[in-house]
Design a protein around this motif. Structure first.
Motif, PDB file in Angstrom:
ATOM      1  N   GLN A   1      15.687   9.878  -9.220  1.00  0.00           N
ATOM      2  CA  GLN A   1      15.787  10.718  -8.023  1.00  0.00           C
ATOM      3  C   GLN A   1      14.403  10.876  -7.383  1.00  0.00           C
ATOM      4  OE1 GLN A   1      17.612  11.245  -5.612  1.00  0.00           O
ATOM      5  NE2 GLN A   1      19.180  12.577  -6.434  1.00  0.00           N
ATOM      6  N   ARG A   2      13.356  10.897  -8.198  1.00  0.00           N
ATOM      7  CA  ARG A   2      12.005  10.951  -7.636  1.00  0.00           C
ATOM      8  C   ARG A   2      11.697   9.679  -6.851  1.00  0.00           C
ATOM      9  NH1 ARG A   2       9.649  12.582 -13.151  1.00  0.00           N
ATOM     10  NH2 ARG A   2       7.730  11.512 -12.591  1.00  0.00           N
ATOM     11  N   VAL A   3      12.171   8.538  -7.373  1.00  0.00           N
ATOM     12  CA  VAL A   3      11.980   7.283  -6.627  1.00  0.00           C
ATOM     13  C   VAL A   3      12.681   7.388  -5.274  1.00  0.00           C
ATOM     14  CG1 VAL A   3      12.437   4.807  -6.580  1.00  0.00           C
ATOM     15  CG2 VAL A   3      11.780   5.911  -8.723  1.00  0.00           C
ATOM     16  N   SER A   4      13.875   7.954  -5.294  1.00  0.00           N
ATOM     17  CA  SER A   4      14.630   8.010  -4.031  1.00  0.00           C
ATOM     18  C   SER A   4      13.945   8.964  -3.045  1.00  0.00           C
ATOM     19  CB  SER A   4      16.091   8.368  -4.291  1.00  0.00           C
ATOM     20  OG  SER A   4      16.333   9.727  -4.097  1.00  0.00           O
ATOM     21  N   ILE A   5      13.261  10.001  -3.565  1.00  0.00           N
ATOM     22  CA  ILE A   5      12.496  10.894  -2.675  1.00  0.00           C
ATOM     23  C   ILE A   5      11.294  10.135  -2.103  1.00  0.00           C
ATOM     24  CG2 ILE A   5      11.080  12.979  -2.578  1.00  0.00           C
ATOM     25  CD1 ILE A   5      12.978  14.151  -4.743  1.00  0.00           C
TER      26      ILE A   5
ATOM     27  N   LEU B   1       8.627  19.229  -5.811  1.00  0.00           N
ATOM     28  CA  LEU B   1       9.063  19.115  -4.426  1.00  0.00           C
ATOM     29  C   LEU B   1       8.266  20.072  -3.540  1.00  0.00           C
ATOM     30  CD1 LEU B   1      10.969  17.955  -2.329  1.00  0.00           C
ATOM     31  CD2 LEU B   1      12.653  19.673  -2.971  1.00  0.00           C
ATOM     32  N   LEU B   2       8.026  21.289  -4.052  1.00  0.00           N
ATOM     33  CA  LEU B   2       7.238  22.262  -3.291  1.00  0.00           C
ATOM     34  C   LEU B   2       5.831  21.730  -3.028  1.00  0.00           C
ATOM     35  CD1 LEU B   2       7.891  25.919  -4.460  1.00  0.00           C
ATOM     36  CD2 LEU B   2       8.222  24.897  -2.220  1.00  0.00           C
ATOM     37  N   LYS B   3       5.229  21.168  -4.073  1.00  0.00           N
ATOM     38  CA  LYS B   3       3.876  20.611  -3.917  1.00  0.00           C
ATOM     39  C   LYS B   3       3.880  19.516  -2.862  1.00  0.00           C
ATOM     40  CE  LYS B   3       1.876  21.592  -8.446  1.00  0.00           C
ATOM     41  NZ  LYS B   3       2.732  21.279  -9.612  1.00  0.00           N
ATOM     42  N   LEU B   4       4.916  18.689  -2.950  1.00  0.00           N
ATOM     43  CA  LEU B   4       5.058  17.571  -2.020  1.00  0.00           C
ATOM     44  C   LEU B   4       5.171  18.086  -0.582  1.00  0.00           C
ATOM     45  CD1 LEU B   4       5.354  14.690  -3.088  1.00  0.00           C
ATOM     46  CD2 LEU B   4       7.758  14.819  -2.543  1.00  0.00           C
ATOM     47  N   TRP B   5       5.969  19.133  -0.435  1.00  0.00           N
ATOM     48  CA  TRP B   5       6.190  19.735   0.891  1.00  0.00           C
ATOM     49  C   TRP B   5       4.870  20.291   1.413  1.00  0.00           C
ATOM     50  CZ3 TRP B   5       6.710  25.375   1.554  1.00  0.00           C
ATOM     51  CH2 TRP B   5       7.036  25.742   2.863  1.00  0.00           C
ATOM     52  N   ASP B   6       4.122  20.941   0.503  1.00  0.00           N
ATOM     53  CA  ASP B   6       2.840  21.522   0.881  1.00  0.00           C
ATOM     54  C   ASP B   6       1.859  20.424   1.299  1.00  0.00           C
ATOM     55  OD1 ASP B   6       1.215  23.726   1.245  1.00  0.00           O
ATOM     56  OD2 ASP B   6       0.242  23.435  -0.703  1.00  0.00           O
ATOM     57  N   LYS B   7       1.891  19.327   0.551  1.00  0.00           N
ATOM     58  CA  LYS B   7       0.954  18.234   0.804  1.00  0.00           C
ATOM     59  C   LYS B   7       1.294  17.479   2.083  1.00  0.00           C
ATOM     60  CE  LYS B   7       0.286  16.413  -3.444  1.00  0.00           C
ATOM     61  NZ  LYS B   7       0.289  15.364  -4.465  1.00  0.00           N
TER      62      LYS B   7
ATOM     63  N   VAL C   1       0.835  -1.204   0.000  1.00  0.00           N
ATOM     64  CA  VAL C   1       0.000   0.000   0.000  1.00  0.00           C
ATOM     65  C   VAL C   1       0.869   1.254   0.000  1.00  0.00           C
ATOM     66  CG1 VAL C   1      -1.652   1.307   1.372  1.00  0.00           C
ATOM     67  CG2 VAL C   1      -1.932  -1.165   1.103  1.00  0.00           C
ATOM     68  N   LEU C   2       1.863   1.272   0.900  1.00  0.00           N
ATOM     69  CA  LEU C   2       2.707   2.469   1.027  1.00  0.00           C
ATOM     70  C   LEU C   2       3.521   2.703  -0.244  1.00  0.00           C
ATOM     71  CD1 LEU C   2       3.894   2.137   4.728  1.00  0.00           C
ATOM     72  CD2 LEU C   2       2.415   3.898   3.761  1.00  0.00           C
ATOM     73  N   ALA C   3       4.066   1.619  -0.801  1.00  0.00           N
ATOM     74  CA  ALA C   3       4.860   1.764  -2.027  1.00  0.00           C
ATOM     75  C   ALA C   3       4.007   2.383  -3.122  1.00  0.00           C
ATOM     76  CB  ALA C   3       5.416   0.412  -2.465  1.00  0.00           C
ATOM     77  N   ALA C   4       2.781   1.896  -3.266  1.00  0.00           N
ATOM     78  CA  ALA C   4       1.889   2.422  -4.299  1.00  0.00           C
ATOM     79  C   ALA C   4       1.562   3.891  -4.025  1.00  0.00           C
ATOM     80  CB  ALA C   4       0.611   1.592  -4.350  1.00  0.00           C
ATOM     81  N   ARG C   5       1.287   4.211  -2.749  1.00  0.00           N
ATOM     82  CA  ARG C   5       0.905   5.576  -2.409  1.00  0.00           C
ATOM     83  C   ARG C   5       2.024   6.560  -2.729  1.00  0.00           C
ATOM     84  NH1 ARG C   5      -0.402   6.273   3.642  1.00  0.00           N
ATOM     85  NH2 ARG C   5      -2.108   4.866   3.045  1.00  0.00           N
ATOM     86  N   TYR C   6       3.263   6.214  -2.332  1.00  0.00           N
ATOM     87  CA  TYR C   6       4.348   7.179  -2.507  1.00  0.00           C
ATOM     88  C   TYR C   6       4.865   7.208  -3.938  1.00  0.00           C
ATOM     89  CZ  TYR C   6       4.134   8.434   2.310  1.00  0.00           C
ATOM     90  OH  TYR C   6       3.683   8.932   3.503  1.00  0.00           O
ATOM     91  N   LEU C   7       4.687   6.114  -4.646  1.00  0.00           N
ATOM     92  CA  LEU C   7       5.031   6.136  -6.066  1.00  0.00           C
ATOM     93  C   LEU C   7       4.064   7.075  -6.797  1.00  0.00           C
ATOM     94  CD1 LEU C   7       7.368   4.725  -7.279  1.00  0.00           C
ATOM     95  CD2 LEU C   7       5.894   2.868  -7.994  1.00  0.00           C
ATOM     96  N   ALA C   8       2.806   7.056  -6.369  1.00  0.00           N
ATOM     97  CA  ALA C   8       1.814   7.959  -6.964  1.00  0.00           C
ATOM     98  C   ALA C   8       2.150   9.409  -6.619  1.00  0.00           C
ATOM     99  CB  ALA C   8       0.416   7.597  -6.472  1.00  0.00           C
ATOM    100  N   LEU C   9       2.644   9.611  -5.409  1.00  0.00           N
ATOM    101  CA  LEU C   9       2.969  10.962  -4.947  1.00  0.00           C
ATOM    102  C   LEU C   9       4.037  11.611  -5.832  1.00  0.00           C
ATOM    103  CD1 LEU C   9       2.038  12.700  -2.496  1.00  0.00           C
ATOM    104  CD2 LEU C   9       4.130  11.987  -1.360  1.00  0.00           C
ATOM    105  N   VAL C  10       4.972  10.816  -6.326  1.00  0.00           N
ATOM    106  CA  VAL C  10       6.002  11.375  -7.201  1.00  0.00           C
ATOM    107  C   VAL C  10       5.687  11.085  -8.674  1.00  0.00           C
ATOM    108  CG1 VAL C  10       7.831  11.314  -5.470  1.00  0.00           C
ATOM    109  CG2 VAL C  10       7.466   9.331  -6.947  1.00  0.00           C
ATOM    110  N   ASN C  11       4.410  10.791  -8.955  1.00  0.00           N
ATOM    111  CA  ASN C  11       3.927  10.596 -10.327  1.00  0.00           C
ATOM    112  C   ASN C  11       4.657   9.494 -11.076  1.00  0.00           C
ATOM    113  OD1 ASN C  11       2.060  12.645 -10.057  1.00  0.00           O
ATOM    114  ND2 ASN C  11       3.558  14.208 -10.661  1.00  0.00           N
ATOM    115  N   LEU C  12       4.898   8.367 -10.413  1.00  0.00           N
ATOM    116  CA  LEU C  12       5.592   7.278 -11.094  1.00  0.00           C
ATOM    117  C   LEU C  12       4.776   5.985 -11.062  1.00  0.00           C
ATOM    118  CD1 LEU C  12       9.326   7.840 -10.134  1.00  0.00           C
ATOM    119  CD2 LEU C  12       8.316   7.934 -12.402  1.00  0.00           C
ATOM    120  N   THR C  13       3.472   6.111 -10.885  1.00  0.00           N
ATOM    121  CA  THR C  13       2.619   4.923 -10.926  1.00  0.00           C
ATOM    122  C   THR C  13       2.778   4.268 -12.298  1.00  0.00           C
ATOM    123  OG1 THR C  13       1.087   6.020  -9.465  1.00  0.00           O
ATOM    124  CG2 THR C  13       0.266   4.081 -10.626  1.00  0.00           C
TER     125      THR C  13
END
Lengths: 308, 274
Positions: B159-163, B195-201, B131-143
């Motif tokens: 680098q997005r994966v590493s974030i 990254l800004l969006k991510l920080w905001d979210k 669940v978490l892997a899917a959620r955070y992969l979606a967060l960095v738009n890599l689904t």
């Protein structure tokens, strides 16, 4: 000869060059053909005086053609011609029941079992030592010099001692041979795996630390996978050395079976053809074993997503 | 200087918890050429939810600073707390995620398995990991890239994966050491916005090391200017653009003024007598 000529003329024959199989096999065939030619020439030169001596003892007239034919057909030549070796090898493999004492299959199987057991023991020992060395600086300093020293003593000198000592405590047959084989084969694995276990990038190790990974997790999730290519490289070296170890172990023991025993018996009775056939069997065995390790390597590499 | 009070002008509450509190920290390396003072008597307070950039020339100790906070290196003297704990306790309680200069993905693991790695280590169940892997992969738009191996992705995607991996176990802090340094300008701009969006979210506290003045000004609520030999803080600049800022603010006079001040700070810290 013809195949080497075909290979040489290939650049002009454009259509032939396109075929991938031809392109791949041509260099190998060329080299093999060249080797066979050299071998025949060497056989003629080396056996010449032997055959000439035979003719002269019988005081029979002989032609050069007969002389040359004789060099390739001698019963106990200094250097048997390739076809003699092939005939003896094929005869040894297919000419007898697999469990007959003259069957090369039988002798190969005996050596192979010692090789495989020695290889497994050597691999386990090698990896265990590498783990100890990687995890402790003290052990690195205290173990590594001894490990290197162990390989400086000629195995031919050590093998009889091993056999005698192990025989005194009741170990005979397969196990002493395997132990000698393992004694040789652990070394490349230890050296390779120490390198492999230390191969992770500092950044990857830092990452594991930021996640507070335990040493065991670092080993299983980072050091092991990183070491895998090193493992297979050292396993390939180790498995051929295991085979050599098993053969050498058969020499001083007066073993009755095994490729080493065949070599020894051949040299006692001047059966050079038999020696060469046994050597070919050893070579076939070695290539087969390396091929198996290579196959395992490719399967693992595919699972690990290695770039083709 | 009272940095905490300054910082609260950005976000209203005055009783905010300190995410990082560094006081009088020094770190000296013993090298073959003698002692090198990587950090000299550095003090800094970072409130929860801030985006703090560290900027300065090479050797100014900005990476060392991050590593000390992450307990990857121990200070020679001084003290610090991270989320109210010592740095070691914070590390052991998985208080932060760390993003390095390089993605440092594990090449034998798929993207999904890479994301799951910290979760595996921290003992999450198989289901939670997925669940978490899917959620955070979606967060960095890599689904959709779950089954790919790292080499099949571009540098920016890696680098997005590493974030995503650093965020996957929901740490309070995100420590980023020049994460976009190796990427080209266009990718970098794009990732800055993301990254800004991510920080905001996610409302994380972000500590961000960079070489780039525009990047620092664009991203931060606070910019820490550092200078080398010995590594020290020369200026701390607050930067109060709204959280949902866009790349266009880079043309505004406020932006240019702050960038100018950072540049001045960097120049002041430089020693020209070498």
């Amino acid at each position: 000869m013809t195949s080497s000529a075909a290979a040489l003329s290939m650049p002009r024959a454009g259509a032939r060059r396109q075929h991938p199989l031809v392109a791949r096999l041509a260099p190998i065939v060329t080299v093999v053909a060249a080797l066979i030619v050299v071998w025949y020439i060497a056989a003629v030169l080396m056996n010449l005086s032997l055959v000439r001596g035979g003719f002269e003892r019988e005081e029979a007239p002989y032609t050069t053609a007969e002389l040359i034919a004789g060099t390739m057909d001698a019963e106990r030549p200094l250097l048997p011609a390739p076809h003699q070796v092939v005939v003896a090898f094929v005869d040894g493999v297919f000419g007898y029941a697999p469990n007959a004492p003259r069957s090369l299959v039988y002798h190969s199987a005996v050596t192979l079992s010692a090789t495989l057991l020695g290889f497994v023991l050597g691999a386990l020992l090698g990896i265990a030592l590498a783990l100890l060395i990687v995890h402790s600086r003290v052990l690195e300093r205290s173990l590594l010099p001894w490990i290197i020293c162990s390989q400086m003593v000629p195995i031919l000198a050590l093998a009889p001692i091993f056999i005698v000592v192990l025989g005194a405590i009741g170990l005979q047959g397969l196990l002493p041979k395997s132990i000698i084989s393992a004694y040789l084969s652990f070394f490349p694995i230890t050296i390779g795996m120490v390198k492999g276990f230390n191969a992770p990038e500092p950044m990857q190790l830092d990452l594991m630390r930021t996640w507070s990974a335990t040493p065991r997790q670092v080993l299983s999730k980072l050091r092991w996978p990183t070491a895998t290519p090193y493992l297979f490289a050292s396993l390939k070296v180790a498995i051929t050395i295991s085979l050599i170890g098993a053969i050498v172990a058969e020499l001083p023991t007066g073993a009755e079976a095994g490729i080493g025993a065949r070599l020894l018996a051949g040299s006692y009775y001047g059966q050079t053809v038999q020696i060469w056939a046994a050597l070919v069997a050893a070579a076939v065995l070695a290539s087969g074993l390396i091929g198996l390790v290579g196959l395992a390597e490719r399967l693992v590499a595919r699972r690990m997503g290695t770039r083709a | 200087m009272n940095i905490v009070a300054d910082a609260t002008t950005a976000v209203s509450s005055s009783t905010r918890r300190l995410a990082v509190d560094v006081s009088n920290v020094s770190l000296t390396f013993d090298t073959a050429d003698g002692k090198v003072e990587a950090l000299s008597d550095v003090s800094l307070q970072i409130a929860d939810g801030e985006f703090v950039s560290f900027i300065g020339p090479s050797g100014c100790g900005k990476t060392t600073m991050l590593r000390v906070i992450a307990d990857l290196q121990q200070p020679t003297s001084g003290s610090l707390t991270v989320n109210g704990m010592t740095a070691e306790q914070a590390r052991l309680s998985r208080a932060y995620g760390y993003v390095f200069q390089a993605p440092a993905l594990f090449p034998w693991r798929t993207i999904e398995a890479n994301l799951k790695l910290p979760l595996e280590i921290m003992g999450y169940s198989e289901g939670e990991q997925k669940v978490l892997a899917a959620r955070y992969l979606a967060l960095v738009n890599l689904t959709g890239f779950e089954r790919k191996f790292p080499w099949q992705l571009s540098g920016g995607m890696q680098q997005r994966v590493s974030i995503a991996r650093a965020l996957s176990f929901d740490p309070a802090l995100l420590l980023m050491d020049e994460p976009f340094g190796a990427l080209d300008e266009i990718v970098r701009d794009h990732l800055n916005e993301q990254l800004l969006k991510l920080w905001d979210k996610t409302r994380k506290t972000v500590l961000f090391v960079t070489h780039s003045i525009p990047e620092a000004v664009f991203l931060s609520t606070k910019i820490v200017v550092m200078s080398p030999r010995p590594g020290r803080i020369t200026d701390i600049i607050n930067c109060n653009f709204p959280r949902d800022r866009t790349l266009e603010i880079r043309e505004t006079p406020e932006f240019i003024a702050i960038a100018q001040r950072v540049r001045t700070g960097l120049r002041a810290g430089q020693s020209y007598d070498e």
